[in-house]
Design an enzyme around this catalytic site. Structure first.
Site, mmCIF file in Angstrom:
data_model
loop_
_atom_site.group_PDB
_atom_site.id
_atom_site.type_symbol
_atom_site.label_atom_id
_atom_site.label_comp_id
_atom_site.label_asym_id
_atom_site.label_seq_id
_atom_site.Cartn_x
_atom_site.Cartn_y
_atom_site.Cartn_z
ATOM 1 N N GLY A 158 0.858 -1.182 0.000
ATOM 2 C CA GLY A 158 0.000 0.000 0.000
ATOM 3 C C GLY A 158 0.893 1.229 0.000
ATOM 4 N N ILE A 160 2.135 2.939 2.541
ATOM 5 C CA ILE A 160 3.264 2.915 3.493
ATOM 6 C C ILE A 160 4.324 1.921 3.022
ATOM 7 C CG2 ILE A 160 3.954 2.492 5.890
ATOM 8 C CD1 ILE A 160 1.085 3.345 6.705
ATOM 9 N N THR A 239 4.955 -3.233 11.433
ATOM 10 C CA THR A 239 4.369 -1.941 11.821
ATOM 11 C C THR A 239 2.912 -1.865 11.339
ATOM 12 O OG1 THR A 239 5.273 -0.989 9.782
ATOM 13 C CG2 THR A 239 6.515 -0.592 11.798
ATOM 14 N N SER A 240 2.329 -3.035 11.009
ATOM 15 C CA SER A 240 0.959 -3.017 10.459
ATOM 16 C C SER A 240 -0.068 -3.135 11.576
ATOM 17 C CB SER A 240 0.795 -4.125 9.419
ATOM 18 O OG SER A 240 0.925 -5.409 9.997
ATOM 19 N N ARG A 241 -0.413 -4.367 11.915
ATOM 20 C CA ARG A 241 -1.306 -4.656 13.038
ATOM 21 C C ARG A 241 -0.856 -5.977 13.648
ATOM 22 N NH1 ARG A 241 -2.875 -0.036 12.983
ATOM 23 N NH2 ARG A 241 -5.014 0.672 12.690
ATOM 24 N N GLU A 270 -2.724 -5.565 22.390
ATOM 25 C CA GLU A 270 -1.951 -4.351 22.549
ATOM 26 C C GLU A 270 -2.480 -3.586 23.751
ATOM 27 O OE1 GLU A 270 -1.341 -1.098 19.409
ATOM 28 O OE2 GLU A 270 -0.676 -2.935 18.453
ATOM 29 N N HIS A 289 3.411 1.177 19.507
ATOM 30 C CA HIS A 289 2.565 1.630 18.392
ATOM 31 C C HIS A 289 2.869 3.104 18.056
ATOM 32 C CE1 HIS A 289 -1.330 0.512 16.172
ATOM 33 N NE2 HIS A 289 -0.844 1.577 15.593
HETATM 34 C C1 GLV Z 1 -2.492 3.520 13.203
HETATM 35 O O1 GLV Z 1 -2.040 2.472 13.460
HETATM 36 C C2 GLV Z 1 -3.370 3.795 12.103
HETATM 37 O O2 GLV Z 1 -4.082 2.906 11.600
HETATM 38 O O3 GLV Z 1 -3.401 4.969 11.722
#
Ligand code: GLV
Length: 324
Positions: A158, A160, A239-241, A270, A289
């Site tokens: 995507g 990012i 760094t996603s979920r 989390e 996060h």
């Molecule tokens: C943070 O993790 C977002 O989805 O902006």
């Protein structure tokens, strides 16, 4: 202006956004506690509001939506919106907004910082420095790995993932590959990234792997036992979920050498239990996060969430509306 113009803001963090909405004569009810509101606390505050600004970890449930008869807009100050019950929002014709775009470069910077950190044992060695263990010049316990020219695999291309890939390619000459549900030929041509159509082939050929896909039922544990078994000495960044990664298998994979180190900015749950192995494993770097957490982007996301609400309530196009 609507007779009912109350907006509930679930955190006391966003002065500019509050000022912007107040200037437009909305009444902003701000949650003042440090701990986020529970479901019943949100129900209580939202019952006569027309809109809510929520964070990614506020679960906007069926119960909450049903208890808010005037609710017209749910504006998440996040890109992800898996915390919102979209089915009921759609049934109720409630508009949902999110804040993509403004955090892209910030998250890509942070991902690169994590990659550099675990490849070169920055936090790992610093922990020993803090314990007084730096007695003489002795690099052996902290020898990391080069980054320049190495193979990088990106899961989910995507915005990012793409911004991160550009940094890796242009800044570090990394040979960069990606797996994504859909092939993205335009991005391949633009930045020089290569598609691998099978996630297992990607993970078995890359020394660095970074996860950037959204959290959906299809991406749940997209990196799990099967993938870890194919990896060799991998430096892994998420760094996603949290749910995209099978954390229990990750610990086994580090202990067996398939993974060299991991950096997790997101976990499941989390935050993780402070007593859990994942927090204390020396080869796992956990950050709370922080991907989008620069001062500039924090404000931009809040302003975008506020603008989404004002635009929606004023019958204008939202800056970013989630398709329901
Ligand atoms: C943070 O993790 C977002 O989805 O902006």
């Amino acid at each position: 202006m609507e007779p009912n113009n109350k907006i509930f803001l679930t955190r006391d963090w966003h002065e500019e956004a509050v000022n912007y909405l107040c200037d437009k004569k909305y009444q902003v009810i701000t949650w003042k506690n440090i701990t986020p509101p529970t479901e019943s606390e949100i129900i209580n505050k939202l019952k006569d509001c027309v809109a809510i600004i929520s964070e990614f970890n506020d679960k906007i449930t069926n119960n909450i939506i049903n208890a808010a008869p005037n609710l017209k807009v749910i504006s998440n100050r996040a890109v992800g919106y898996e915390n919102i019950d979209l089915k009921i929002a759609k049934e109720r014709n409630i508009l949902v907004g999110n804040t993509p775009g403004v955090l892209v470069e910030t998250c890509a910077d942070f991902t690169m910082a994590l990659l550099l950190n675990i490849a070169r044992n920055i936090t790992y060695s610093n922990r020993d420095v803090l314990k007084g263990k730096w007695q003489s010049f002795y690099q052996l316990p902290y020898l990391g790995f080069d980054i320049y020219n190495k193979n990088l695999g990106i899961i989910g291309l995507g915005q990012i993932g793409t911004a991160f890939a550009k940094r890796a390619i242009n800044g570090f000459n990394m040979k960069t590959y990606y797996w994504s549900r859909n092939r993205k030929l335009d991005i391949e041509n633009e930045i020089g990234i290569n598609w691998i159509d099978n996630i297992n082939d990607l993970v078995s050929n890359c020394e660095y792997i970074s996860i950037h896909c959204a959290s959906t039922p299809e991406t749940h544990h997209i990196i799990g036992k099967e993938q870890f078994a194919l990896m060799k000495n991998v430096k892994l960044i998420n760094t996603s979920r949290g749910p995209t990664l099978d954390q229990d298998s990750l610990i086994d994979a580090i202990d067996s050498g398939n993974i060299y180190a991991a950096a997790l900015d997101v976990t499941d749950p989390e935050p993780p239990d402070y007593k859990s192995k994942i927090i204390h494993h020396p080869k796992i770097l956990i950050t709370p996060h922080l991907g989008s957490g620069s001062s500039e982007t924090f404000k931009k996301m809040a302003m975008m969430a506020a603008e989404n609400i004002a635009n929606a309530l004023e019958g204008k196009k939202m800056v970013s509306q989630v398709k329901l």
